[in-house]
Design a protein around this motif. Structure first.
Motif, PDB file in Angstrom:
ATOM      1  N   GLN A  82       0.388   4.105  -2.794  1.00 42.13           N
ATOM      2  CA  GLN A  82       0.144   5.500  -2.418  1.00 42.13           C
ATOM      3  C   GLN A  82       1.167   6.429  -3.076  1.00 42.13           C
ATOM      4  O   GLN A  82       0.812   7.480  -3.614  1.00 42.13           O
ATOM      5  N   TYR A  83       2.437   6.066  -3.040  1.00 43.90           N
ATOM      6  CA  TYR A  83       3.505   6.870  -3.645  1.00 43.90           C
ATOM      7  C   TYR A  83       3.206   7.145  -5.120  1.00 43.90           C
ATOM      8  O   TYR A  83       3.265   8.281  -5.585  1.00 43.90           O
ATOM      9  N   TYR A  84       2.890   6.088  -5.855  1.00 41.72           N
ATOM     10  CA  TYR A  84       2.657   6.254  -7.287  1.00 41.72           C
ATOM     11  C   TYR A  84       1.345   6.977  -7.588  1.00 41.72           C
ATOM     12  O   TYR A  84       1.296   7.803  -8.500  1.00 41.72           O
ATOM     13  N   THR A  85       0.292   6.687  -6.851  1.00 37.82           N
ATOM     14  CA  THR A  85      -0.981   7.367  -7.135  1.00 37.82           C
ATOM     15  C   THR A  85      -0.889   8.856  -6.820  1.00 37.82           C
ATOM     16  O   THR A  85      -1.563   9.663  -7.452  1.00 37.82           O
ATOM     17  N   GLN A  86      -0.040   9.235  -5.869  1.00 41.05           N
ATOM     18  CA  GLN A  86       0.169  10.660  -5.592  1.00 41.05           C
ATOM     19  C   GLN A  86       0.809  11.364  -6.787  1.00 41.05           C
ATOM     20  O   GLN A  86       0.769  12.588  -6.877  1.00 41.05           O
ATOM     21  N   ARG A  87       1.392  10.618  -7.683  1.00 39.95           N
ATOM     22  CA  ARG A  87       2.065  11.179  -8.855  1.00 39.95           C
ATOM     23  C   ARG A  87       1.317  10.870 -10.160  1.00 39.95           C
ATOM     24  O   ARG A  87       1.833  11.066 -11.249  1.00 39.95           O
ATOM     25  N   SER A  88       0.086  10.414 -10.027  1.00 45.78           N
ATOM     26  CA  SER A  88      -0.674   9.938 -11.177  1.00 45.78           C
ATOM     27  C   SER A  88      -1.210  11.043 -12.080  1.00 45.78           C
ATOM     28  O   SER A  88      -1.854  10.753 -13.081  1.00 45.78           O
ATOM     29  N   SER A  89      -0.915  12.307 -11.782  1.00 39.73           N
ATOM     30  CA  SER A  89      -1.300  13.366 -12.716  1.00 39.73           C
ATOM     31  C   SER A  89      -0.411  13.331 -13.960  1.00 39.73           C
ATOM     32  O   SER A  89      -0.740  13.942 -14.975  1.00 39.73           O
ATOM     33  N   CYS A 146      -3.830   7.187 -15.619  1.00 38.25           N
ATOM     34  CA  CYS A 146      -2.389   7.250 -15.834  1.00 38.25           C
ATOM     35  C   CYS A 146      -1.889   5.962 -16.495  1.00 38.25           C
ATOM     36  O   CYS A 146      -2.220   4.868 -16.043  1.00 38.25           O
ATOM     37  N   LYS A 163      -6.813   6.301 -12.240  1.00 38.01           N
ATOM     38  CA  LYS A 163      -6.514   7.741 -12.277  1.00 38.01           C
ATOM     39  C   LYS A 163      -6.233   8.218 -13.703  1.00 38.01           C
ATOM     40  O   LYS A 163      -5.871   9.367 -13.916  1.00 38.01           O
ATOM     41  N   ASP A 185       0.825  -1.214   0.000  1.00 36.79           N
ATOM     42  CA  ASP A 185       0.000   0.000   0.000  1.00 36.79           C
ATOM     43  C   ASP A 185       0.857   1.261   0.000  1.00 36.79           C
ATOM     44  O   ASP A 185       0.475   2.275  -0.579  1.00 36.79           O
TER      45      ASP A 185
END
Length: 122
Positions: free
Chosen positions: A40-47, A92, A90, A36
């Motif tokens: 979380q790390y990657y989804t925070q950068r999913s823009s 991405c 997201k 997890d």
């Protein structure tokens, strides 16, 4: 919109924008399994339009750094599937960087056995 933020393609891959996050070796995968924390790390950068993941070992013999992810056991696949799904949700695009550390490795990662490399180890 600036061209950087317009949709695009990388080969056959759709990108929601032209921002690409390059691979970073993070050494935060205990047991070589995506958790997890990693999701979380990657989804925070999913823009970003596309993320290239940190390098994942292709086999036990490919390991050569502590706490880097693997992609050769069922538990590894499960973790990567969760991460991929979260990023796709997201919008991405994600691609995996695969590696075999070769001569960079050390016998301590392989129970004292000689490491596997493309040329003679002296």
């Amino acid at each position: 919109k600036a061209e950087l933020f317009q949709e695009g393609k990388a080969g056959e891959l759709y990108l929601k924008n032209r921002v690409v996050m390059g691979a970073l070796t993070r050494a935060r995968c205990e047991g070589r399994v995506i958790s997890d924390v990693n999701v979380q790390y990657y989804t925070q950068r999913s823009s970003a339009g596309m993320i290239i993941t940190e390098a994942a070992s292709i086999s036990e013999a490919a390991n050569g750094m502590n706490d880097t992810p693997g992609m050769y056991l069922p538990a590894h696949v499960d973790g990567w599937q969760q991460l991929t799904k979260a990023l796709h949700n997201k919008g991405c695009t994600v691609v995996a960087q695969l590696w075999h550390t070769g001569r960079m490795s050390h016998s301590s990662f392989h129970g004292g056995k000689q490491i596997v490399a493309p040329s003679a180890i002296k």
